[in-house]
Write an enzyme that holds these catalytic residues in place. Structure first.
Site, mmCIF file in Angstrom:
data_model
loop_
_atom_site.group_PDB
_atom_site.id
_atom_site.type_symbol
_atom_site.label_atom_id
_atom_site.label_comp_id
_atom_site.label_asym_id
_atom_site.label_seq_id
_atom_site.Cartn_x
_atom_site.Cartn_y
_atom_site.Cartn_z
ATOM 1 N N ARG A 47 0.836 -1.209 0.000
ATOM 2 C CA ARG A 47 0.000 0.000 0.000
ATOM 3 C C ARG A 47 0.864 1.251 0.000
ATOM 4 N NH1 ARG A 47 -5.545 -1.539 0.628
ATOM 5 N NH2 ARG A 47 -5.418 -3.768 1.047
ATOM 6 N N LYS A 56 6.943 2.659 -2.942
ATOM 7 C CA LYS A 56 7.489 1.308 -3.044
ATOM 8 C C LYS A 56 6.874 0.584 -4.251
ATOM 9 C CE LYS A 56 7.602 -1.643 0.662
ATOM 10 N NZ LYS A 56 7.039 -2.732 1.515
ATOM 11 N N ASP A 106 8.599 -6.989 2.069
ATOM 12 C CA ASP A 106 8.760 -6.437 3.407
ATOM 13 C C ASP A 106 10.204 -5.999 3.545
ATOM 14 O OD1 ASP A 106 7.160 -5.888 5.842
ATOM 15 O OD2 ASP A 106 8.833 -6.924 6.796
ATOM 16 N N PHE A 151 12.005 7.525 -0.920
ATOM 17 C CA PHE A 151 11.044 7.582 0.181
ATOM 18 C C PHE A 151 11.726 7.058 1.444
ATOM 19 C CE2 PHE A 151 9.937 3.051 0.663
ATOM 20 C CZ PHE A 151 10.445 2.522 -0.516
ATOM 21 N N GLY A 152 10.959 7.027 2.527
ATOM 22 C CA GLY A 152 11.437 6.400 3.762
ATOM 23 C C GLY A 152 12.760 6.984 4.235
ATOM 24 N N HIS A 184 18.606 -2.713 -2.377
ATOM 25 C CA HIS A 184 18.162 -3.979 -1.783
ATOM 26 C C HIS A 184 17.003 -4.580 -2.572
ATOM 27 C CE1 HIS A 184 15.883 -0.622 -0.394
ATOM 28 N NE2 HIS A 184 15.114 -1.284 0.446
HETATM 29 O O1 LIG Z 1 3.807 -2.929 3.916
HETATM 30 P P1 LIG Z 1 3.608 -2.138 2.649
HETATM 31 O O2 LIG Z 1 2.160 -1.873 2.362
HETATM 32 O O3 LIG Z 1 4.326 -2.735 1.481
HETATM 33 O O4 LIG Z 1 4.260 -0.678 2.827
HETATM 34 P P2 LIG Z 1 5.196 -0.194 4.042
HETATM 35 O O5 LIG Z 1 5.681 1.174 3.748
HETATM 36 O O6 LIG Z 1 4.475 -0.407 5.347
HETATM 37 O O7 LIG Z 1 6.415 -1.169 3.901
HETATM 38 P P3 LIG Z 1 7.088 -2.112 4.994
HETATM 39 O O8 LIG Z 1 6.096 -2.629 5.957
HETATM 40 O O9 LIG Z 1 7.896 -3.089 4.206
HETATM 41 O O10 LIG Z 1 8.024 -1.126 5.789
HETATM 42 C C1 LIG Z 1 9.203 -0.741 5.166
HETATM 43 C C2 LIG Z 1 9.670 0.606 5.664
HETATM 44 O O11 LIG Z 1 11.098 0.594 5.553
HETATM 45 C C3 LIG Z 1 11.554 1.720 4.889
HETATM 46 N N1 LIG Z 1 12.086 1.354 3.559
HETATM 47 C C4 LIG Z 1 11.919 0.195 2.878
HETATM 48 N N2 LIG Z 1 12.492 0.259 1.674
HETATM 49 C C5 LIG Z 1 13.029 1.478 1.582
HETATM 50 C C6 LIG Z 1 13.730 2.160 0.571
HETATM 51 O O12 LIG Z 1 13.959 1.608 -0.619
HETATM 52 N N3 LIG Z 1 14.133 3.399 0.817
HETATM 53 C C7 LIG Z 1 13.878 3.996 1.996
HETATM 54 N N4 LIG Z 1 13.197 3.446 2.997
HETATM 55 C C8 LIG Z 1 12.769 2.185 2.789
HETATM 56 C C9 LIG Z 1 10.374 2.664 4.747
HETATM 57 O O13 LIG Z 1 10.317 3.494 5.876
HETATM 58 C C10 LIG Z 1 9.180 1.733 4.750
HETATM 59 O O14 LIG Z 1 8.008 2.345 5.230
HETATM 60 MG MG LIG Z 2 4.013 -2.352 6.002
#
Ligand SMILES: O=P(O)(O)OP(=O)(O)OP(=O)(O)OC[C@H]1O[C@@H](n2cnc3c(O)ncnc32)[C@H](O)[C@@H]1O
Ligand SMILES: [Mg+2]
Length: 199
Positions: A11, A15, A71, A156-157, A184
């Site tokens: 969601r 990503k 994840d 993002f993130g 990754h």
């Molecule tokens: O579970 P979904 O719905 O896929 O969306 P989410 O954002 O909650 O995704 P995750 O549970 O996998 O949490 C991963 C978190 O880790 C961080 N993250 C993962 N991949 C990243 C990336 O490529 N660049 C920066 N931060 C990343 C980012 O904060 C994400 O919200």
């Molecule tokens: Mg998540």
């Protein structure tokens, strides 16, 4: 089973954009879990792999399609692996990137470069259907370190805080196409695509 169609069990719009670009070489019709259902499964497992399986199974069940979930998160060795599987909600509110980044900076405040080593982790789970007893699993790692202040606006993130030594840039300063070649997620998808091509 329709093997020409796949549902992506995320969601997170940014990503999802990366996942869609990485999956494009297979030429599958891509659907999103949000088309089929509003609920999200609780990501309560202690490992990235198990959380990816939970999300993929939920999306496969809701859609009746083959499902892929990602994840992922950031692990900092000096913080004993935090934010880790809790990366999305490290700062308290799920998906609040600014709060997550603030908390990470605080946690490492005053730490020297030698204690700022970090790695992004991506676990992918692909299920042919909700009861698939042989899930495909792929992992990808991306090594770097946590900056002392954010740099860049792409991605993002934690991207603005993640320094990529061999690019001499933060992940958020990389062109999105470059990030999608070396991240990754790129590494995990390379492994998953190889498995899917054998299927
Ligand atoms: O579970 P979904 O719905 O896929 O969306 P989410 O954002 O909650 O995704 P995750 O549970 O996998 O949490 C991963 C978190 O880790 C961080 N993250 C993962 N991949 C990243 C990336 O490529 N660049 C920066 N931060 C990343 C980012 O904060 C994400 O919200
Ligand atoms: Mg998540």
């Amino acid at each position: 089973m329709n093997t020409r169609e796949v549902v992506l069990a995320s969601r997170n719009a940014k990503k999802l954009a990366e996942m869609q670009a990485l999956l494009a070489p297979l030429g599958l019709r891509v659907r999103l879990v949000s088309e089929f259902c509003d609920q999200t499964p609780e990501e309560s497992a202690p490992t990235f792999v198990e959380n990816a399986l939970l999300k993929a199974r939920h999306a496969a069940r809701a859609s009746g399609l083959m499902a892929i979930a990602d994840d992922s998160g950031l692990e900092v060795a000096a913080l004993r692996g935090a934010p880790g599987v809790h990366s999305a909600r490290y700062g308290g509110v799920h998906g609040d990137d600014a709060a997550n980044n603030r908390k990470l900076l605080q946690a490492l405040d005053g730490r020297p470069e030698s204690e700022r080593a970090a790695r992004f982790v991506c676990a992918l789970a692909c299920l042919r259907h909700a009861d698939d007893p042989v899930p495909m699993i792929a992992l990808g790692l991306w090594h770097g370190r946590v900056l002392e202040a954010p740099r860049g606006t792409n991605g993002f993130g934690y991207d603005p805080l993640f320094w990529v030594p061999d690019q001499n840039r933060s992940a958020a300063e990389l062109d999105p196409a470059v990030k999608n070649r070396i991240s990754h997620r790129a590494r995990a998808f390379a492994s998953l695509l190889a498995q899917l091509r054998e299927m």
